[in-house]
Design a protein around this motif. Structure first.
Motif, PDB file in Angstrom:
ATOM      1  N   ARG A 175      18.379  52.425 -27.683  1.00  0.00           N
ATOM      2  CA  ARG A 175      18.136  53.811 -28.092  1.00  0.00           C
ATOM      3  C   ARG A 175      17.185  54.526 -27.127  1.00  0.00           C
ATOM      4  NH1 ARG A 175      16.880  52.670 -34.534  1.00  0.00           N
ATOM      5  NH2 ARG A 175      18.688  51.311 -34.922  1.00  0.00           N
ATOM      6  N   LEU A 176      16.530  53.749 -26.287  1.00  0.00           N
ATOM      7  CA  LEU A 176      15.555  54.327 -25.364  1.00  0.00           C
ATOM      8  C   LEU A 176      16.172  54.518 -23.984  1.00  0.00           C
ATOM      9  CD1 LEU A 176      12.469  52.081 -26.261  1.00  0.00           C
ATOM     10  CD2 LEU A 176      12.897  54.418 -27.048  1.00  0.00           C
ATOM     11  N   PRO A 177      15.674  55.466 -23.204  1.00  0.00           N
ATOM     12  CA  PRO A 177      16.103  55.557 -21.797  1.00  0.00           C
ATOM     13  C   PRO A 177      15.770  54.258 -21.069  1.00  0.00           C
ATOM     14  CG  PRO A 177      14.865  57.514 -22.456  1.00  0.00           C
ATOM     15  CD  PRO A 177      14.719  56.525 -23.566  1.00  0.00           C
ATOM     16  N   LYS A 178      16.607  53.896 -20.092  1.00  0.00           N
ATOM     17  CA  LYS A 178      16.403  52.629 -19.391  1.00  0.00           C
ATOM     18  C   LYS A 178      15.011  52.527 -18.776  1.00  0.00           C
ATOM     19  CE  LYS A 178      20.991  50.947 -18.159  1.00  0.00           C
ATOM     20  NZ  LYS A 178      21.897  50.573 -17.056  1.00  0.00           N
ATOM     21  N   ALA A 179      14.563  53.600 -18.149  1.00  0.00           N
ATOM     22  CA  ALA A 179      13.256  53.560 -17.496  1.00  0.00           C
ATOM     23  C   ALA A 179      12.152  53.272 -18.507  1.00  0.00           C
ATOM     24  CB  ALA A 179      12.990  54.878 -16.773  1.00  0.00           C
ATOM     25  N   LEU A 180      12.248  53.886 -19.708  1.00  0.00           N
ATOM     26  CA  LEU A 180      11.231  53.680 -20.731  1.00  0.00           C
ATOM     27  C   LEU A 180      11.302  52.261 -21.289  1.00  0.00           C
ATOM     28  CD1 LEU A 180       8.964  54.741 -22.479  1.00  0.00           C
ATOM     29  CD2 LEU A 180      10.692  55.659 -24.073  1.00  0.00           C
ATOM     30  N   ALA A 181      12.513  51.763 -21.514  1.00  0.00           N
ATOM     31  CA  ALA A 181      12.672  50.402 -22.034  1.00  0.00           C
ATOM     32  C   ALA A 181      12.085  49.378 -21.057  1.00  0.00           C
ATOM     33  CB  ALA A 181      14.148  50.105 -22.297  1.00  0.00           C
ATOM     34  N   GLY A 182      12.375  49.559 -19.770  1.00  0.00           N
ATOM     35  CA  GLY A 182      11.827  48.656 -18.759  1.00  0.00           C
ATOM     36  C   GLY A 182      10.317  48.775 -18.645  1.00  0.00           C
TER      37      GLY A 182
ATOM     38  N   ILE B 234       7.597  40.303 -11.381  1.00  0.00           N
ATOM     39  CA  ILE B 234       9.040  40.078 -11.499  1.00  0.00           C
ATOM     40  C   ILE B 234       9.651  41.069 -12.491  1.00  0.00           C
ATOM     41  CG2 ILE B 234      10.785  38.399 -12.241  1.00  0.00           C
ATOM     42  CD1 ILE B 234       8.913  36.206 -11.164  1.00  0.00           C
ATOM     43  N   HIS B 235       8.932  41.378 -13.561  1.00  0.00           N
ATOM     44  CA  HIS B 235       9.401  42.416 -14.496  1.00  0.00           C
ATOM     45  C   HIS B 235       9.524  43.761 -13.778  1.00  0.00           C
ATOM     46  CE1 HIS B 235       8.669  39.646 -17.813  1.00  0.00           C
ATOM     47  NE2 HIS B 235       9.117  40.540 -18.663  1.00  0.00           N
ATOM     48  N   LEU B 236       8.508  44.084 -12.981  1.00  0.00           N
ATOM     49  CA  LEU B 236       8.523  45.350 -12.246  1.00  0.00           C
ATOM     50  C   LEU B 236       9.709  45.406 -11.288  1.00  0.00           C
ATOM     51  CD1 LEU B 236       6.791  47.954 -11.766  1.00  0.00           C
ATOM     52  CD2 LEU B 236       5.715  46.732  -9.874  1.00  0.00           C
ATOM     53  N   TYR B 237       9.928  44.344 -10.556  1.00  0.00           N
ATOM     54  CA  TYR B 237      11.063  44.247  -9.633  1.00  0.00           C
ATOM     55  C   TYR B 237      12.380  44.401 -10.383  1.00  0.00           C
ATOM     56  CZ  TYR B 237      14.097  41.949  -6.138  1.00  0.00           C
ATOM     57  OH  TYR B 237      15.092  41.624  -5.241  1.00  0.00           O
ATOM     58  N   SER B 238      12.460  43.807 -11.564  1.00  0.00           N
ATOM     59  CA  SER B 238      13.707  43.832 -12.334  1.00  0.00           C
ATOM     60  C   SER B 238      14.081  45.246 -12.766  1.00  0.00           C
ATOM     61  CB  SER B 238      13.582  42.932 -13.560  1.00  0.00           C
ATOM     62  OG  SER B 238      13.323  41.601 -13.194  1.00  0.00           O
ATOM     63  N   MET B 239      13.095  46.111 -12.934  1.00  0.00           N
ATOM     64  CA  MET B 239      13.400  47.488 -13.331  1.00  0.00           C
ATOM     65  C   MET B 239      14.276  48.174 -12.299  1.00  0.00           C
ATOM     66  SD  MET B 239       9.730  48.739 -14.896  1.00  0.00           S
ATOM     67  CE  MET B 239      10.329  50.418 -15.108  1.00  0.00           C
ATOM     68  N   GLY B 240      14.083  47.839 -11.026  1.00  0.00           N
ATOM     69  CA  GLY B 240      14.942  48.396  -9.992  1.00  0.00           C
ATOM     70  C   GLY B 240      16.195  47.588  -9.777  1.00  0.00           C
TER      71      GLY B 240
ATOM     72  N   PRO C 219      18.727  46.364 -21.725  1.00  0.00           N
ATOM     73  CA  PRO C 219      17.759  46.023 -22.791  1.00  0.00           C
ATOM     74  C   PRO C 219      17.792  44.542 -23.160  1.00  0.00           C
ATOM     75  CG  PRO C 219      19.014  47.990 -23.359  1.00  0.00           C
ATOM     76  CD  PRO C 219      19.691  47.384 -22.180  1.00  0.00           C
ATOM     77  N   ARG C 220      18.977  43.947 -23.182  1.00  0.00           N
ATOM     78  CA  ARG C 220      19.080  42.530 -23.517  1.00  0.00           C
ATOM     79  C   ARG C 220      18.369  41.678 -22.469  1.00  0.00           C
ATOM     80  NH1 ARG C 220      23.160  38.666 -22.336  1.00  0.00           N
ATOM     81  NH2 ARG C 220      24.488  40.306 -21.461  1.00  0.00           N
ATOM     82  N   PHE C 221      18.458  42.076 -21.207  1.00  0.00           N
ATOM     83  CA  PHE C 221      17.796  41.335 -20.142  1.00  0.00           C
ATOM     84  C   PHE C 221      16.290  41.312 -20.359  1.00  0.00           C
ATOM     85  CE2 PHE C 221      15.748  41.145 -15.945  1.00  0.00           C
ATOM     86  CZ  PHE C 221      16.282  39.961 -15.462  1.00  0.00           C
ATOM     87  N   PHE C 222      15.712  42.467 -20.678  1.00  0.00           N
ATOM     88  CA  PHE C 222      14.266  42.514 -20.865  1.00  0.00           C
ATOM     89  C   PHE C 222      13.842  41.874 -22.183  1.00  0.00           C
ATOM     90  CE2 PHE C 222      14.396  45.581 -17.401  1.00  0.00           C
ATOM     91  CZ  PHE C 222      13.267  45.204 -16.685  1.00  0.00           C
TER      92      PHE C 222
ATOM     93  N   PRO D 288      14.805  49.922  -3.489  1.00  0.00           N
ATOM     94  CA  PRO D 288      13.943  50.981  -4.029  1.00  0.00           C
ATOM     95  C   PRO D 288      12.476  50.569  -3.980  1.00  0.00           C
ATOM     96  CG  PRO D 288      15.797  50.521  -5.512  1.00  0.00           C
ATOM     97  CD  PRO D 288      15.801  49.452  -4.465  1.00  0.00           C
ATOM     98  N   TRP D 289      11.607  51.564  -4.044  1.00  0.00           N
ATOM     99  CA  TRP D 289      10.171  51.304  -3.903  1.00  0.00           C
ATOM    100  C   TRP D 289       9.637  50.386  -4.998  1.00  0.00           C
ATOM    101  CZ3 TRP D 289       6.849  52.499  -7.845  1.00  0.00           C
ATOM    102  CH2 TRP D 289       7.322  53.396  -8.819  1.00  0.00           C
ATOM    103  N   ILE D 290      10.213  50.485  -6.200  1.00  0.00           N
ATOM    104  CA  ILE D 290       9.701  49.670  -7.298  1.00  0.00           C
ATOM    105  C   ILE D 290       9.929  48.186  -7.036  1.00  0.00           C
ATOM    106  CG2 ILE D 290      11.787  49.613  -8.751  1.00  0.00           C
ATOM    107  CD1 ILE D 290       9.886  50.226 -11.129  1.00  0.00           C
ATOM    108  N   MET D 291      10.973  47.867  -6.268  1.00  0.00           N
ATOM    109  CA  MET D 291      11.214  46.478  -5.878  1.00  0.00           C
ATOM    110  C   MET D 291      10.303  46.079  -4.729  1.00  0.00           C
ATOM    111  SD  MET D 291      15.389  46.608  -6.129  1.00  0.00           S
ATOM    112  CE  MET D 291      15.649  44.991  -5.396  1.00  0.00           C
ATOM    113  N   LEU D 292      10.076  47.007  -3.818  1.00  0.00           N
ATOM    114  CA  LEU D 292       9.260  46.705  -2.641  1.00  0.00           C
ATOM    115  C   LEU D 292       7.789  46.491  -2.997  1.00  0.00           C
ATOM    116  CD1 LEU D 292      10.790  49.191  -0.039  1.00  0.00           C
ATOM    117  CD2 LEU D 292      11.309  46.764  -0.383  1.00  0.00           C
TER     118      LEU D 292
END
Length: 707
Positions: free
Chosen positions: A22-29, A103-109, A118-121, A522-526
């Motif tokens: 129900r949440l935007p992907k960016a917010l869920a991550g 690793i969570h941060l990297y996964s967002m990108g 959502p299932r992944f997180f 993307p920068w979030i992965m870098l």
């Protein structure tokens, strides 16, 4: 507030499960990543407070009573849910939450385009919670809960793309193989309870207790064979969870999971659980010195065995997977040599550079639209400068380049093994094996770097592929395409095939729009790559040995910090320390061996003289054995999977034909008898009258003849 450390990732998992879609992907991550970041902040504050006090006394936090069997003094079994903070768990909790957050941060990108985001997180947060329970538990039984939960989460994460048969098979393989190790752990728990009457690690003065298992185990265990049995059974659990010979086979196939999963499970957390467990109960191992020799031998064997397979693998993630197995072997070698702090030190530095290497590999795969074959890479340094530079930091760390984190931790393991060898010649053999593995590690990691980042970009051009890939005819088990010989009829539990070029396709299908032009992540992965690169460069300086700075003593600052938790006693510390001159010689030997490995790789894959194809043709049979991973999976197929399947089929037929047949036969007999008797109950009065008349005549005849 220590309870918040595992509670926050659990809360993040619940939020992702019920509200993620129900949440935007960016917010869920962000919520999922923020939960782990919050856990790291709380853990850091707790560790700082603990370090400011008396670190020789563990801090225990009692959450709630869990199992109470009996009442009052008649209580037979008492177990609680409680947390323990000491120097060992302090290191582990910071590694799990710190590297886990990156690793969570990297996964967002990386997972941005996956429909099951959502299932992944949900799984990722649940895994973090499980691992934190494992490393913070204050007793064996609560630790076992975390131990089993990380096994469940690894199954869910490895088989995340369960619509692919190879991913589903890899998840099942990991789950089943780990059950073998968990059997040993569970039997050890039963022996611990019957021997000590408690599952607690340490006695807690704040509560009434009979003492802890690790306070003074020698007072309770008087039988050396019992101590050996407990130690070896616990080690069986460690062998399964930390992928040692012979239970290592699940880890390479686990590459079917998304690349962030590979970094989380195979670098910083799950596979190190066995290392942590052995270090935690080191006092039990010291009661049975033979168990330490077993641990060291299995570790050294695993290190060189996995390194040999990594020499010729062509999938970038599989090279790193076998590297992980090999590095875990180094850690067990340190534990077996009685250098428990050295094993934990390498666990920490390995978490930095191996997470970096896996995430860097994911960035390369992202850049090449899901390509994982090293033979179709090359020339990526220019278009992927940030990825390449950070990856090079991880490469220098793992090969033990002076000044990088792996240099300090690996050198400490080698030095401690050599020290033990002064007392026991067998450890000199293990030291030689470990030293040879240094050169092999430098070779296969340099081969990976040279094929991926240097030379000309080969792409899908078969003619530009390394010559060694074309040295084996296609009719051989290891074909020119680099596929591992996989029997199509093989049981997925033991041998999972892999699709090297589509392993992460669902994660970022939109990346294919970039075509064949390599593009930076993307920068979030870098950001995650840069932070891990800095840790790979400077993270080892906390363990700089005194002889390198001209200081007195033989303990590094890191060893001194861990001493209250893992200081060796008895047989494990009987050996003498090396002199400074010998320390420098041992360090120089390690650096020289690493240099030899790099030089050979450079000659083969940069200069091309001699040609890799010449080596493959000249040593054809060894090359095939290595490329096919010593045929261990095929051996397990022949000895375990296929006989097991045939036995299962026989038992199924026996159950259907004999057991069910007997039951069904009785049922048919009852039904037939009932049908025959039912015909007598016709409902006609005249029939009943005739029956009564016949019966009366029969009775009269009986009495007449009797008279």
């Amino acid at each position: 507030m220590l309870w918040l450390v595992p509670a926050l990732p659990l809360l993040g998992s619940v939020v992702s499960l019920f509200f993620g879609r129900r949440l935007p992907k960016a917010l869920a991550g962000t919520i999922a990543s923020g939960a782990v970041l919050g856990a790291f902040v709380v853990a850091l504050l707790a560790v700082l407070e603990f370090v400011a006090g008396d670190t020789t006394h563990p801090f225990q936090q009692h959450l709630f009573p869990w199992i109470a069997w009996g009442e009052g003094r008649a209580q037979v079994l008492v177990a609680e849910a409680g947390l323990l903070l000491d120097p060992l768990s302090s290191v582990m909790v910071l590694v799990v939450t710190g590297v886990g957050f990156l690793i969570h941060l990297y996964s967002m990108g990386y997972m941005a385009h996956d429909p099951s985001y959502p299932r992944f997180f949900t799984y990722l947060n649940l895994f973090a919670f499980s691992m934190l329970v494992l490393v913070l538990a204050n007793n064996f039984l609560f630790m076992f809960v975390g131990w089993e939960l990380v096994g469940l989460c690894s199954y869910l994460l490895i088989g995340f793309w369960f619509t692919r048969p190879s991913a589903a098979s890899a998840g099942k393989k990991a789950f089943v193989v780990n059950r073998v190790g968990d059997w040993g752990f569970l039997v050890a728990l039963l022996l611990i309870w019957t021997t000590f009457g408690t599952f607690q690690f340490f006695a807690d003065p704040a509560v009434a207790t009979t003492g802890g298992v690790l306070d003074d185990p020698g007072r309770v265990i008087r039988d050396g064979s019992l101590a050996l049995a407990i130690a070896l059974l616990l080690f069986v659990g460690a062998v399964g969870k930390s992928a040692q010979v012979p239970l290592y086979v699940w880890l390479p196939d686990a590459m079917e999971g998304p690349t962030p999963v590979s970094a989380l499970i195979h670098a910083a957390t799950m596979v190190t659980a066995g290392i942590y467990m052995v270090a935690r109960v080191h006092t039990l191992y010291e009661l049975a010195p033979a168990s330490l020799a077993v641990v060291a031998t299995i570790g050294a064997l695993t290190a060189i065995f996995a390194a040999s397979i990594g020499l010729v693998q062509t999938d970038i993630k599989r090279v790193l997977a076998y590297s992980t197995v090999s590095q875990l072997g180094y850690m067990f070698l340190a534990l077996g040599a009685g250098a428990f702090a050295a094993g934990i030190f390498h666990l920490m530095t390995h978490a930095f550079f191996k997470a970096l290497l896996f995430l860097g590999a994911g960035s390369v795969i992202h850049a090449l639209s899901d390509e994982q074959d090293l033979r179709r890479m090359g020339g990526l340094f220019s278009p992927l400068k940030v990825t390449a530079l950070t990856f090079l930091a991880g490469w220098l760390a793992i090969i033990g380049f002076p000044g990088f984190s792996g240099f300090f931790s690996k050198d400490l393991i080698l030095a401690k093994t050599l020290e033990r060898g002064l007392e026991d010649p067998w450890y000199l053999v293990l030291y030689a094996v470990a030293l040879l593995t240094v050169a092999m590690t430098a070779f296969y990691m340099s081969r990976l770097v040279f094929l991926a980042f240097f030379g000309r970009h080969r792409g899908a051009d078969e003619g530009l592929m390394p010559a060694e890939a074309r040295a084996v005819p296609e009719h051989e088990p290891a074909a020119a395409a680099g596929a591992v010989a996989t029997h199509q009829r093989a049981s997925p539990v033991v041998h999972a095939s892999h699709n090297s070029r589509a392993a992460d396709r669902e994660a970022h299908g939109a990346h294919g729009a970039h075509g064949s032009t390599p593009h930076e992540s993307p920068w979030i992965m870098l950001i995650a790559l840069i932070v891990l690169a800095l840790l790979s460069i400077g993270g080892g300086w906390v363990g700089i040995p005194p002889f390198m700075v001209g200081a007195a003593g033989h303990e590094s600052p890191f060893e001194a910090f861990l001493a209250p938790s893992v200081a060796a006693h008895g047989a494990a510390e009987a050996h003498g320390a090396l002199e400074a001159t010998m320390e420098w010689v041992a360090t120089g030997a390690s650096v020289v061996m690493a240099g030899i490995g790099v030089a050979i790789a450079a000659a083969l894959y940069l200069a091309g003289t001699p040609s890799p194809a010449d080596f493959a043709r000249r040593f054809r049979q060894p090359y095939l054995w290595l490329l096919n991973k010593w045929y261990v999976d095929e051996l397990y197929q022949a000895l375990i999977a296929h006989p097991g399947a045939r036995l299962a089929a026989f038992l199924a037929a026996f159950d259907l034909g004999v057991v069910d047949g007997a039951v069904n036969g009785i049922a048919r007999l009852s039904r037939g008898t009932g049908a025959a008797l039912r015909s007598v109950q016709s409902g006609y009065v005249r029939g009943y009258a005739v029956t009564m008349l016949i019966g009366a005549f029969a009775i009269l005849a009986f009495w007449a003849f009797r008279g």
